[in-house]
Scaffold this motif. Structure first.
Motif, PDB file in Angstrom:
ATOM      1  N   PRO A 259     -21.729 -22.466  12.255  1.00 10.53           N
ATOM      2  CA  PRO A 259     -20.736 -22.501  11.241  1.00 10.53           C
ATOM      3  C   PRO A 259     -20.684 -21.248   9.862  1.00 10.53           C
ATOM      4  CG  PRO A 259     -21.221 -24.821  10.422  1.00 10.53           C
ATOM      5  CD  PRO A 259     -22.325 -24.045  11.456  1.00 10.53           C
ATOM      6  N   ALA A 260     -19.853 -21.498   9.830  1.00 10.48           N
ATOM      7  CA  ALA A 260     -20.088 -19.749   8.822  1.00 10.48           C
ATOM      8  C   ALA A 260     -19.990 -20.773   7.093  1.00 10.48           C
ATOM      9  CB  ALA A 260     -18.117 -19.360   8.407  1.00 10.48           C
ATOM     10  N   VAL A 261     -19.294 -21.356   7.292  1.00  9.82           N
ATOM     11  CA  VAL A 261     -20.326 -22.946   6.131  1.00  9.82           C
ATOM     12  C   VAL A 261     -19.680 -23.893   6.264  1.00  9.82           C
ATOM     13  CG1 VAL A 261     -19.474 -23.752   3.664  1.00  9.82           C
ATOM     14  CG2 VAL A 261     -18.556 -21.155   4.114  1.00  9.82           C
ATOM     15  N   ASP A 262     -21.177 -25.096   6.549  1.00  5.69           N
ATOM     16  CA  ASP A 262     -21.460 -25.899   7.060  1.00  5.69           C
ATOM     17  C   ASP A 262     -20.743 -27.180   6.207  1.00  5.69           C
ATOM     18  OD1 ASP A 262     -22.381 -28.048   8.644  1.00  5.69           O
ATOM     19  OD2 ASP A 262     -24.345 -27.207   8.313  1.00  5.69           O
ATOM     20  N   LEU A 263     -19.777 -27.862   6.822  1.00  3.92           N
ATOM     21  CA  LEU A 263     -19.513 -29.350   5.833  1.00  3.92           C
ATOM     22  C   LEU A 263     -20.279 -30.363   6.079  1.00  3.92           C
ATOM     23  CD1 LEU A 263     -15.032 -28.307   7.346  1.00  3.92           C
ATOM     24  CD2 LEU A 263     -17.237 -27.281   4.971  1.00  3.92           C
ATOM     25  N   ARG A 264     -21.439 -30.494   7.309  1.00  2.00           N
ATOM     26  CA  ARG A 264     -21.572 -31.238   7.686  1.00  2.00           C
ATOM     27  C   ARG A 264     -22.850 -31.695   6.214  1.00  2.00           C
ATOM     28  NH1 ARG A 264     -23.859 -29.518  13.444  1.00  2.00           N
ATOM     29  NH2 ARG A 264     -23.710 -27.302  11.858  1.00  2.00           N
ATOM     30  N   LEU A 265     -22.914 -30.376   5.621  1.00  5.82           N
ATOM     31  CA  LEU A 265     -22.932 -30.931   3.961  1.00  5.82           C
ATOM     32  C   LEU A 265     -22.746 -31.458   3.165  1.00  5.82           C
ATOM     33  CD1 LEU A 265     -24.597 -27.239   2.791  1.00  5.82           C
ATOM     34  CD2 LEU A 265     -26.132 -29.018   4.505  1.00  5.82           C
ATOM     35  N   LEU A 266     -21.560 -32.510   3.761  1.00  6.28           N
ATOM     36  CA  LEU A 266     -21.102 -33.383   2.433  1.00  6.28           C
ATOM     37  C   LEU A 266     -21.373 -35.096   3.392  1.00  6.28           C
ATOM     38  CD1 LEU A 266     -17.459 -31.694   2.948  1.00  6.28           C
ATOM     39  CD2 LEU A 266     -19.478 -31.772   1.112  1.00  6.28           C
ATOM     40  N   ARG A 267     -22.516 -34.613   3.723  1.00  7.82           N
ATOM     41  CA  ARG A 267     -22.553 -36.272   4.789  1.00  7.82           C
ATOM     42  C   ARG A 267     -24.273 -36.457   3.885  1.00  7.82           C
ATOM     43  NH1 ARG A 267     -25.966 -32.087   7.261  1.00  7.82           N
ATOM     44  NH2 ARG A 267     -28.433 -32.473   6.617  1.00  7.82           N
ATOM     45  N   ILE A 379     -21.007 -30.223 -16.265  1.00 12.84           N
ATOM     46  CA  ILE A 379     -21.223 -28.913 -15.151  1.00 12.84           C
ATOM     47  C   ILE A 379     -22.149 -28.857 -14.914  1.00 12.84           C
ATOM     48  CG2 ILE A 379     -21.265 -26.516 -14.346  1.00 12.84           C
ATOM     49  CD1 ILE A 379     -18.210 -27.746 -14.112  1.00 12.84           C
ATOM     50  N   GLN A 380     -23.789 -28.215 -15.971  1.00 11.49           N
ATOM     51  CA  GLN A 380     -25.078 -28.561 -15.584  1.00 11.49           C
ATOM     52  C   GLN A 380     -25.293 -29.281 -14.653  1.00 11.49           C
ATOM     53  OE1 GLN A 380     -27.947 -29.358 -16.841  1.00 11.49           O
ATOM     54  NE2 GLN A 380     -28.772 -28.066 -15.659  1.00 11.49           N
ATOM     55  N   PRO A 381     -25.255 -30.342 -15.018  1.00 11.69           N
ATOM     56  CA  PRO A 381     -26.530 -31.942 -14.005  1.00 11.69           C
ATOM     57  C   PRO A 381     -25.293 -31.818 -13.108  1.00 11.69           C
ATOM     58  CG  PRO A 381     -25.475 -32.483 -16.723  1.00 11.69           C
ATOM     59  CD  PRO A 381     -24.628 -31.181 -16.245  1.00 11.69           C
ATOM     60  N   LEU A 382     -24.327 -31.577 -12.816  1.00 14.36           N
ATOM     61  CA  LEU A 382     -23.542 -31.748 -11.471  1.00 14.36           C
ATOM     62  C   LEU A 382     -24.219 -30.681 -10.382  1.00 14.36           C
ATOM     63  CD1 LEU A 382     -19.562 -32.726 -12.138  1.00 14.36           C
ATOM     64  CD2 LEU A 382     -21.290 -34.173 -11.581  1.00 14.36           C
ATOM     65  N   LEU A 383     -24.082 -29.512 -10.936  1.00 11.76           N
ATOM     66  CA  LEU A 383     -24.842 -28.112 -10.238  1.00 11.76           C
ATOM     67  C   LEU A 383     -26.160 -28.712  -9.564  1.00 11.76           C
ATOM     68  CD1 LEU A 383     -23.654 -24.763 -11.918  1.00 11.76           C
ATOM     69  CD2 LEU A 383     -22.708 -25.824  -9.748  1.00 11.76           C
ATOM     70  N   ALA A 384     -26.901 -29.209 -10.214  1.00 11.11           N
ATOM     71  CA  ALA A 384     -28.206 -29.790 -10.226  1.00 11.11           C
ATOM     72  C   ALA A 384     -27.966 -31.177  -9.176  1.00 11.11           C
ATOM     73  CB  ALA A 384     -29.082 -30.078 -10.911  1.00 11.11           C
ATOM     74  N   ALA A 385     -27.171 -31.640  -8.786  1.00  9.28           N
ATOM     75  CA  ALA A 385     -27.029 -32.761  -8.176  1.00  9.28           C
ATOM     76  C   ALA A 385     -26.098 -32.529  -6.822  1.00  9.28           C
ATOM     77  CB  ALA A 385     -25.918 -34.221  -8.547  1.00  9.28           C
ATOM     78  N   THR A 386     -25.240 -31.271  -6.835  1.00 12.64           N
ATOM     79  CA  THR A 386     -24.716 -30.978  -5.554  1.00 12.64           C
ATOM     80  C   THR A 386     -26.252 -30.326  -4.655  1.00 12.64           C
ATOM     81  OG1 THR A 386     -23.164 -29.999  -7.008  1.00 12.64           O
ATOM     82  CG2 THR A 386     -23.329 -28.835  -4.814  1.00 12.64           C
ATOM     83  N   ILE A 387     -27.006 -29.853  -5.211  1.00 10.78           N
ATOM     84  CA  ILE A 387     -27.702 -29.206  -3.841  1.00 10.78           C
ATOM     85  C   ILE A 387     -28.977 -29.911  -4.379  1.00 10.78           C
ATOM     86  CG2 ILE A 387     -27.205 -26.977  -4.810  1.00 10.78           C
ATOM     87  CD1 ILE A 387     -29.955 -26.430  -6.022  1.00 10.78           C
ATOM     88  N   GLY A 388     -29.232 -31.336  -4.866  1.00 10.12           N
ATOM     89  CA  GLY A 388     -30.068 -32.097  -5.454  1.00 10.12           C
ATOM     90  C   GLY A 388     -30.924 -33.188  -3.783  1.00 10.12           C
ATOM     91  N   ASP A 389     -29.996 -33.150  -3.123  1.00  8.87           N
ATOM     92  CA  ASP A 389     -30.496 -33.791  -1.664  1.00  8.87           C
ATOM     93  C   ASP A 389     -30.524 -32.556  -0.725  1.00  8.87           C
ATOM     94  OD1 ASP A 389     -30.311 -36.367  -2.678  1.00  8.87           O
ATOM     95  OD2 ASP A 389     -28.640 -36.804  -2.178  1.00  8.87           O
ATOM     96  N   LEU A 390     -30.286 -31.102  -0.406  1.00 10.62           N
ATOM     97  CA  LEU A 390     -30.314 -30.389   0.616  1.00 10.62           C
ATOM     98  C   LEU A 390     -31.722 -29.311   0.560  1.00 10.62           C
ATOM     99  CD1 LEU A 390     -26.709 -28.946   0.002  1.00 10.62           C
ATOM    100  CD2 LEU A 390     -27.430 -30.616   1.056  1.00 10.62           C
ATOM    101  N   ASP A 397     -25.676 -22.937   2.615  1.00 12.03           N
ATOM    102  CA  ASP A 397     -24.675 -22.994   2.841  1.00 12.03           C
ATOM    103  C   ASP A 397     -24.023 -24.172   1.483  1.00 12.03           C
ATOM    104  OD1 ASP A 397     -23.646 -21.589   5.945  1.00 12.03           O
ATOM    105  OD2 ASP A 397     -25.577 -22.731   5.690  1.00 12.03           O
ATOM    106  N   GLY A 398     -25.157 -25.376   0.825  1.00 12.31           N
ATOM    107  CA  GLY A 398     -24.442 -25.677  -0.152  1.00 12.31           C
ATOM    108  C   GLY A 398     -24.255 -24.830  -1.436  1.00 12.31           C
ATOM    109  N   ASN A 399     -23.824 -23.713  -1.779  1.00  9.16           N
ATOM    110  CA  ASN A 399     -23.820 -23.011  -3.089  1.00  9.16           C
ATOM    111  C   ASN A 399     -22.356 -22.310  -1.992  1.00  9.16           C
ATOM    112  OD1 ASN A 399     -25.263 -23.161  -5.060  1.00  9.16           O
ATOM    113  ND2 ASN A 399     -26.375 -21.606  -3.823  1.00  9.16           N
ATOM    114  N   ALA A 400     -22.243 -21.689  -1.035  1.00 11.97           N
ATOM    115  CA  ALA A 400     -21.145 -21.162   0.104  1.00 11.97           C
ATOM    116  C   ALA A 400     -20.356 -22.362  -0.429  1.00 11.97           C
ATOM    117  CB  ALA A 400     -21.802 -20.417   0.126  1.00 11.97           C
ATOM    118  N   LEU A 401     -20.340 -23.865  -0.096  1.00 13.58           N
ATOM    119  CA  LEU A 401     -19.356 -24.738   0.006  1.00 13.58           C
ATOM    120  C   LEU A 401     -18.643 -25.104  -1.194  1.00 13.58           C
ATOM    121  CD1 LEU A 401     -18.237 -26.831   2.096  1.00 13.58           C
ATOM    122  CD2 LEU A 401     -20.219 -28.613   2.032  1.00 13.58           C
ATOM    123  N   PHE A 402     -20.110 -25.628  -1.823  1.00 10.12           N
ATOM    124  CA  PHE A 402     -19.179 -25.275  -3.418  1.00 10.12           C
ATOM    125  C   PHE A 402     -17.903 -24.295  -4.161  1.00 10.12           C
ATOM    126  CE2 PHE A 402     -20.343 -24.305  -8.246  1.00 10.12           C
ATOM    127  CZ  PHE A 402     -19.394 -25.185  -8.703  1.00 10.12           C
TER     128      PHE A 402
END
Length: 500
Positions: A259-267, A379-390, A397-402
């Motif tokens: 998909p254009a932006v993968d929503l499954r990353l929210l899993r 914000i800085q730690p949350l950005l790290a946590a956003t992609i920490g499991d990817l 896709d994670g950055n686009a979704l964010f």
């Protein structure tokens, strides 16, 4: 496929300082241009013989184009390579800026601004991919990143006021040209080309159309809600249609392999929670950046330039806060950094209740600086946590979704808060008018912007009433921050080794 986010320096180490500056030039210019034009609208209208309402599309066209193209950035990065697309977007944004400065009439300027917004849309997510991805900064936001990215929203109004007064409105676009070219040169010199993307990645045209249309319509509807009313005929069809298209996109994306932006990353629970908290913090940040300058000008009587300068310390302190947030996250983990940060943000937002009709600017700047420190810690730690499991292939896709979530959530949240503020402001001012026995308003809307036209004898009383509307809205922001504080306790607590 060679990961499009492997942007390490030729010697194998992380990104150099020059590379970071080059990658931050695009996001910085894009974010500044979201706000810098606002203060120049009267001059643009006069210079191009347009009405102020027509000139408003110089701002709206940029924001709508940016929202519409944002969802396409992940595909472009995966198909053609992050560095290549970022560089093309930065140089295109620079060229569009020159077109804006040379615009002969308002129609040309609006079209050039739409082009500028569409070319600037990929800059933030692509820069984040290279800064936070493999070989970048070890998935830790560099100090320079935090300083520049959080300084951008604050510097926009002040920079716009200085440039317009000294050199005229074209200068707010011309200043982008040398900065954009220097940023492009830095990327060419200091960021290694990872070898391109994967030509087997196919475009999700249906998804892109649904997502682009949904974001643009929802953003436009949200922008008109506070002023015209959410259920006005010129407003509700847009946000309703936008919501429907976004819902259709969600159904479509969950059934597509690419998909254009993968929503499954929210899993990933931590990524989903971190994105939600980032949206919440962004609403709290940008609504105050939007509201406080208006309050300072229309109630406290400061100029647009003075109001903009008051925001600068917050941007600088926020950047410093990202350095501290980086250090604390590495040592104590995300939760132990974000929870205190959200606590400080809640207290700092509550301190805005001290800002009133006669509050000196130093006190306002101090309160904003406390909030700025808290924003850096969150914000800085949350950005790290956003992609920490990817994994590496999911980062684009994670950055686009964010960025899509932040754009959509921020627009809706700020618009709803603006509506609440206007309702409470009007109720307090109308109550004050009845209290002083003033005549009716003659059918015109009563608000902070209209206080200067009222009799001098009641202006102070009405300014205090407008302040009460401001404080009512601050209480809502405090409640939002408290909600975020509770949610932050659910974040993972594991510290990340430096350079991981």
């Amino acid at each position: 496929m060679e990961p499009a986010t492997n942007t390490e320096a030729p010697d194998g180490r992380g990104l150099s300082f020059l590379a970071q500056i080059g990658l931050l030039a695009g996001p910085f210019l894009s974010m500044v241009d979201s706000s810098v034009v606002t203060v120049a609208l009267p001059e643009i209208a006069r210079g191009l013989s347009s009405t102020l309402a027509g000139a408003q599309w110089v701002v709206s066209g940029y924001l709508l184009a940016l929202a519409a193209v944002l969802g396409f950035s992940a595909f472009l990065a995966k198909r053609y390579g992050t560095r290549r697309v970022y560089l093309a977007s930065l140089l295109g944004f620079t060229a569009a800026s020159a077109m804006c400065a040379l615009a002969p009439d308002i129609g040309f300027l609006i079209a050039a601004r739409a082009l500028q917004g569409s070319l600037g849309a990929p800059l933030v997510p692509l820069a984040m991919s290279m800064l936070l991805g493999k070989g970048g900064a070890g998935r830790e936001m560099p100090a320079t990143s935090g300083l520049l990215l959080f300084l951008a929203p604050a510097v926009g109004p002040a920079l716009g006021g200085v440039l317009v007064e000294a050199f005229g409105w074209p200068s707010i676009f011309l200043v982008n040209v040398p900065l954009g070219l220097l940023g492009g040169f830095a990327v060419l010199r200091a960021v290694r080309d990872p070898g391109g993307g994967d030509r087997n990645v196919r475009p999700d045209l249906v998804g892109v159309l649904l997502l682009a249309g949904g974001l643009a319509l929802a953003t436009y509807g949200a922008s008109g809600g506070p002023d015209l009313g959410w259920f006005a005929a010129d407003v509700w069809p847009f946000w309703a249609a936008g919501g429907c298209l976004l819902g259709l996109y969600a159904l479509w994306a969950l059934r597509r392999e690419q998909p254009a932006v993968d929503l499954r990353l929210l899993r990933h629970p931590q990524s989903a929670l971190a994105i939600s908290l980032c949206v919440l913090v962004s609403v709290v940040l940008f609504f105050v950046v939007f509201l406080l300058p208006v309050f300072m000008q229309d109630v406290q009587g400061f100029s647009a330039f003075e109001a903009g300068v008051v925001l600068l310390p917050q941007g600088i302190v926020t950047g410093v806060g990202t350095i501290l947030g980086d250090m604390l996250t590495r040592r104590y983990g995300v939760r132990r950094t974000v929870v205190p940060g959200m606590g400080i943000l809640t207290a700092g937002t509550a301190a805005l209740l001290m800002v009133g009709y006669g509050t000196p600017v130093w006190l306002t700047a101090t309160v904003l600086s406390v909030r700025g420190l808290a924003l850096g810690l969150t914000i800085q730690p949350l950005l790290a946590a956003t992609i920490g499991d990817l994994d590496t292939r999911e980062i684009a896709d994670g950055n686009a979704l964010f960025n899509v979530a932040e754009r959509l959530g921020g627009s809706a949240g700020i618009a709803l808060l603006a509506t609440f503020f206007q309702v409470r402001e009007r109720l307090h001012i109308e109550g004050a008018l009845r209290g002083v026995g003033a005549a009716g308003t003659g059918g015109r809307r009563v608000g902070m912007g209209g206080l200067g036209a009222l009799p001098a004898g009641v202006r102070g009383r009405l300014a205090e009433a407008a302040t009460s509307g401001f404080h009512d809205t601050v209480w809502v922001l405090v409640a939002v921050c408290a909600l975020g504080l509770c949610a932050a306790t659910l974040l993972g607590g594991k510290a990340r080794p430096a350079g991981d």
